[in-house]
Design an enzyme around this catalytic site. Sequence first.
Site, mmCIF file in Angstrom:
data_model
loop_
_atom_site.group_PDB
_atom_site.id
_atom_site.type_symbol
_atom_site.label_atom_id
_atom_site.label_comp_id
_atom_site.label_asym_id
_atom_site.label_seq_id
_atom_site.Cartn_x
_atom_site.Cartn_y
_atom_site.Cartn_z
ATOM 1 N N ASP A 77 -1.630 9.908 15.886
ATOM 2 C CA ASP A 77 -2.459 9.545 14.740
ATOM 3 C C ASP A 77 -3.084 8.163 14.930
ATOM 4 O O ASP A 77 -2.978 7.301 14.065
ATOM 5 C CB ASP A 77 -1.611 9.596 13.467
ATOM 6 C CG ASP A 77 -2.437 9.642 12.202
ATOM 7 O OD1 ASP A 77 -3.633 10.014 12.272
ATOM 8 O OD2 ASP A 77 -1.895 9.288 11.144
ATOM 9 N N GLY B 113 1.784 4.730 2.200
ATOM 10 C CA GLY B 113 1.792 5.341 3.527
ATOM 11 C C GLY B 113 1.820 6.849 3.403
ATOM 12 O O GLY B 113 1.798 7.408 2.300
ATOM 13 N N ALA B 114 1.888 7.519 4.530
ATOM 14 C CA ALA B 114 1.912 8.979 4.557
ATOM 15 C C ALA B 114 3.134 9.529 3.822
ATOM 16 O O ALA B 114 3.067 10.572 3.187
ATOM 17 C CB ALA B 114 1.889 9.476 5.997
ATOM 18 N N LYS C 144 9.048 0.436 3.946
ATOM 19 C CA LYS C 144 8.596 1.739 3.466
ATOM 20 C C LYS C 144 9.723 2.358 2.653
ATOM 21 O O LYS C 144 10.879 2.352 3.071
ATOM 22 C CB LYS C 144 8.296 2.690 4.629
ATOM 23 C CG LYS C 144 7.078 2.363 5.413
ATOM 24 C CD LYS C 144 6.851 3.457 6.461
ATOM 25 C CE LYS C 144 5.696 3.147 7.351
ATOM 26 N NZ LYS C 144 5.496 4.205 8.366
ATOM 27 N N GLY D 128 0.812 -1.216 0.000
ATOM 28 C CA GLY D 128 0.000 0.000 0.000
ATOM 29 C C GLY D 128 0.837 1.253 0.000
ATOM 30 O O GLY D 128 2.048 1.228 -0.195
ATOM 31 N N GLY E 101 5.296 7.456 1.704
ATOM 32 C CA GLY E 101 5.688 6.760 0.487
ATOM 33 C C GLY E 101 5.042 5.392 0.397
ATOM 34 O O GLY E 101 4.119 5.067 1.129
ATOM 35 N N GLU E 102 5.571 4.566 -0.505
ATOM 36 C CA GLU E 102 4.974 3.249 -0.733
ATOM 37 C C GLU E 102 5.530 2.219 0.242
ATOM 38 O O GLU E 102 6.640 2.347 0.747
ATOM 39 C CB GLU E 102 5.202 2.806 -2.169
ATOM 40 C CG GLU E 102 6.641 2.519 -2.527
ATOM 41 C CD GLU E 102 6.806 2.139 -3.990
ATOM 42 O OE1 GLU E 102 7.276 1.012 -4.236
ATOM 43 O OE2 GLU E 102 6.475 2.958 -4.854
ATOM 44 N N VAL E 103 4.710 1.190 0.491
ATOM 45 C CA VAL E 103 5.095 0.108 1.394
ATOM 46 C C VAL E 103 5.035 -1.196 0.605
ATOM 47 O O VAL E 103 4.024 -1.511 -0.016
ATOM 48 C CB VAL E 103 4.157 0.031 2.619
ATOM 49 C CG1 VAL E 103 4.631 -1.059 3.575
ATOM 50 C CG2 VAL E 103 4.069 1.376 3.330
#
Length: 191
Positions: free
Chosen positions: A172, A56-57, A76, A54, A59-61
């Site tokens: 968060d 993330g805030a 990440k 997916g 970048g990509e994971v």
Amino acid sequence: MINRELQPLLIECNAKPLLISTHKLYNMLEVLRLPTKIKTKLEKDDFKVVGHLGEGAFGEVSKVVYIETGIEYAMKKIGKEDLDDEAVERLQNEIEHQAVLSGLPYICSIWGVFEDKYYIYIVQELCGKELYKLSRNKSYWESITLAEKIKWFHQLVIAIDSCHKAGIVHLDIKTENVLIDKNGDIKLIDF
């Protein structure tokens, strides 16, 4: 901010200043205060990407396999050019907080951090699916017993309490940042 009770955990960490300017991002890891248990002598070629998990805030994971051991992790990948000074500080805090909390119950452990010229890579425990996505699947959610949901809530309280005892406030907390692992337990992420 990390409380004094955890100072013994940080004795082996370097104590350089946290925030650096974005034009000096190539050596970002030099300013982090990381416990020595966190691996930093890694390269992208040490891992094989086996799936996409997916976005993330930052970048990509990806789901990756550490070639040397065959162990799967979540990695990440954060583009340095997209980070302003505020984002750099948030990222540094996330890495340091997660490093201090690694190994505590119901918190996703960080295993390694490394960088190249363009990216920062955070390698962490592969934890499972987002509680948010699971809760949106009506048939799945209805199959979960009230006892299981209460267990998850209790585990989340323990994870938050562990953060607070370490002097860390997770700013968060939401279902997207709570994962359900293969054992059916929660893991708190994204500090």
